[in-house]
Design an enzyme around this catalytic site. Structure first.
Site, PDB file in Angstrom:
ATOM      1  N   SER A   1      -0.091   5.567  -1.246  1.00  0.00           N
ATOM      2  CA  SER A   1      -0.749   6.721  -0.606  1.00  0.00           C
ATOM      3  C   SER A   1      -0.602   6.653   0.911  1.00  0.00           C
ATOM      4  O   SER A   1      -0.125   5.645   1.447  1.00  0.00           O
ATOM      5  CB  SER A   1      -2.240   6.782  -0.981  1.00  0.00           C
ATOM      6  OG  SER A   1      -2.918   5.722  -0.365  1.00  0.00           O
ATOM      7  N   GLY A   2      -0.994   7.718   1.574  1.00  0.00           N
ATOM      8  CA  GLY A   2      -1.066   7.761   3.038  1.00  0.00           C
ATOM      9  C   GLY A   2       0.200   7.347   3.759  1.00  0.00           C
ATOM     10  O   GLY A   2       1.317   7.730   3.385  1.00  0.00           O
TER      11      GLY A   2
ATOM     12  N   TYR B   1     -13.993  -3.952  10.237  1.00  0.00           N
ATOM     13  CA  TYR B   1     -12.666  -3.312  10.255  1.00  0.00           C
ATOM     14  C   TYR B   1     -11.961  -3.600  11.594  1.00  0.00           C
ATOM     15  O   TYR B   1     -10.805  -4.015  11.628  1.00  0.00           O
ATOM     16  CB  TYR B   1     -12.814  -1.806  10.040  1.00  0.00           C
ATOM     17  CG  TYR B   1     -11.506  -1.048  10.066  1.00  0.00           C
ATOM     18  CD1 TYR B   1     -10.691  -0.987   8.927  1.00  0.00           C
ATOM     19  CD2 TYR B   1     -11.066  -0.402  11.217  1.00  0.00           C
ATOM     20  CE1 TYR B   1      -9.481  -0.304   8.946  1.00  0.00           C
ATOM     21  CE2 TYR B   1      -9.860   0.292  11.247  1.00  0.00           C
ATOM     22  CZ  TYR B   1      -9.074   0.335  10.112  1.00  0.00           C
ATOM     23  OH  TYR B   1      -7.869   1.017  10.141  1.00  0.00           O
TER      24      TYR B   1
ATOM     25  N   GLY C   1       1.708   4.472   3.936  1.00  0.00           N
ATOM     26  CA  GLY C   1       2.616   3.623   3.165  1.00  0.00           C
ATOM     27  C   GLY C   1       3.555   4.443   2.301  1.00  0.00           C
ATOM     28  O   GLY C   1       4.764   4.183   2.230  1.00  0.00           O
TER      29      GLY C   1
ATOM     30  N   GLY D   1       0.837  -1.203   0.000  1.00  0.00           N
ATOM     31  CA  GLY D   1       0.000   0.000   0.000  1.00  0.00           C
ATOM     32  C   GLY D   1       0.868   1.249   0.000  1.00  0.00           C
ATOM     33  O   GLY D   1       0.581   2.215   0.708  1.00  0.00           O
ATOM     34  N   ALA D   2       1.935   1.203  -0.822  1.00  0.00           N
ATOM     35  CA  ALA D   2       2.935   2.284  -0.786  1.00  0.00           C
ATOM     36  C   ALA D   2       2.558   3.474  -1.655  1.00  0.00           C
ATOM     37  O   ALA D   2       3.340   4.409  -1.796  1.00  0.00           O
ATOM     38  CB  ALA D   2       4.292   1.732  -1.222  1.00  0.00           C
TER      39      ALA D   2
END
Ligand SMILES: NC(=O)c1ccc[n+]([C@@H]2O[C@H](COP(=O)([O-])OP(=O)(O)OC[C@H]3O[C@@H](n4cnc5c(N)ncnc54)[C@H](OP(=O)(O)O)[C@@H]3O)[C@@H](O)[C@H]2O)c1
Length: 257
Positions: free
Chosen positions: A63-64, A230, A66, A60-61
């Site tokens: 965005s955010g 979640y 990551g 998950g690099a």
């Protein structure tokens, strides 16, 4: 705002999430304050032999957290493997980091953590790349960052709830595939699992939940229990981290946090 998002805002799950998550966050901050963890001294990780960059994999690099972690680790001298769903976003992220840090060592791989097939393909490609690169094929850090808060119930090609597979089952599988490379490191290696303070709300661990019967399934017309699902995935991730650390830290140089 799309219809799904509006439905989510109007659901009792959203408001339950807003109240319980705020309380959990407060509780977590109080714990950090009480234990004084924020003041813990920063320790530098040992590096592999001279002349070799340690390798880290960040999922998950694009965005955010990551993306920020990938940039920070590149700055620390890691050869960063950016793993993401979209090849276009991966390309843009690599370009952006490279623009800010021209000497950064970066490599991108496409992976969908909600697909067993994609994870296996990523595992094989990464292993091949690492073998071609190093005399001693190993990785030093795996950051299981990718995660979603799904607005509605979606079933993956493997027949699982998308949020459960992305947040827990996918990272579980990827970690197991990459364990030989982590264990092969000549310096202590590490797995970092992104959990969440919201696991504190996921107290409803029963046999049905563990067998996947409770969450991630809902009949037509029923609203999707997005908050509980979640929280549950993050609780699973936390329990997985504790257990994996317990199994590995005595017998190998791998630690899990
Ligand atoms: N932000 C917070 O306040 C917070 C708090 C506690 C925990 N966390 C956890 O921290 C992690 C990162 O959060 P964030 O806020 O940085 O999230 P974010 O900005 O939404 O980034 C999530 C990343 O995961 C990727 N991703 C989603 N589904 C994927 C899949 N099936 N396969 C591969 N990659 C996938 C996304 O890729 P795309 O760009 O292609 O969608 C994106 O790059 C998550 O695990 C989250 O649960 C966040």
């Amino acid at each position: 705002m799309d219809r799904e998002a509006l439905r989510m805002l109007c659901s009792p799950q959203f408001w339950r999430m807003a109240v319980l998550w705020a309380l959990s966050l407060l509780h977590s901050y109080l714990l950090v304050f009480h234990c004084g963890r924020a003041d813990a001294p920063r320790r530098r990780r040992p590096r592999p032999a001279e002349g070799r960059c340690p390798i880290c994999v960040v999922t998950g690099a694009t965005s955010g957290l990551g993306r920020a972690a990938a940039a920070a680790l590149a700055r620390e001298g890691y050869h960063v493997v950016l793993a993401g769903r979209s090849t276009q976003l991966l390309y843009e992220t690599v370009q952006e980091i490279q623009r800010q840090q021209p000497d950064a060592h970066l490599k991108e791989f496409q992976v969908d953590l909600a697909s067993f097939k994609s994870i296996k393909k990523f595992g094989s490609s990464l292993k091949q790349w690492v073998h071609e690169k190093n005399v001693e094929p190993s990785i030093q850090l795996l950051v299981n960052n990718a995660g979603i808060l799904a607005k509605s119930h979606r079933i993956t090609e493997d027949g699982l709830d998308e949020m459960i597979q992305t947040n827990y089952i996918g990272p579980f599988m990827l970690t197991n595939i990459l364990l030989p490379l982590l264990k092969n490191s000549s310096v202590p290696s590490r797995v970092v699992n992104l959990t969440s303070f919201t696991h504190r709300c996921g107290l409803d661990v029963c046999e049905d939940a563990l067998r996947g019967m409770k969450f991630g399934r809902c009949s037509i017309g029923e609203s999707y229990p997005l908050a509980s699902t979640y929280e549950y995935t993050k609780l699973c991730m936390l329990m997985f981290s504790y257990e994996l650390h317990r199994q590995l830290h005595m017998s190998s140089g791998v630690s899990v946090i």
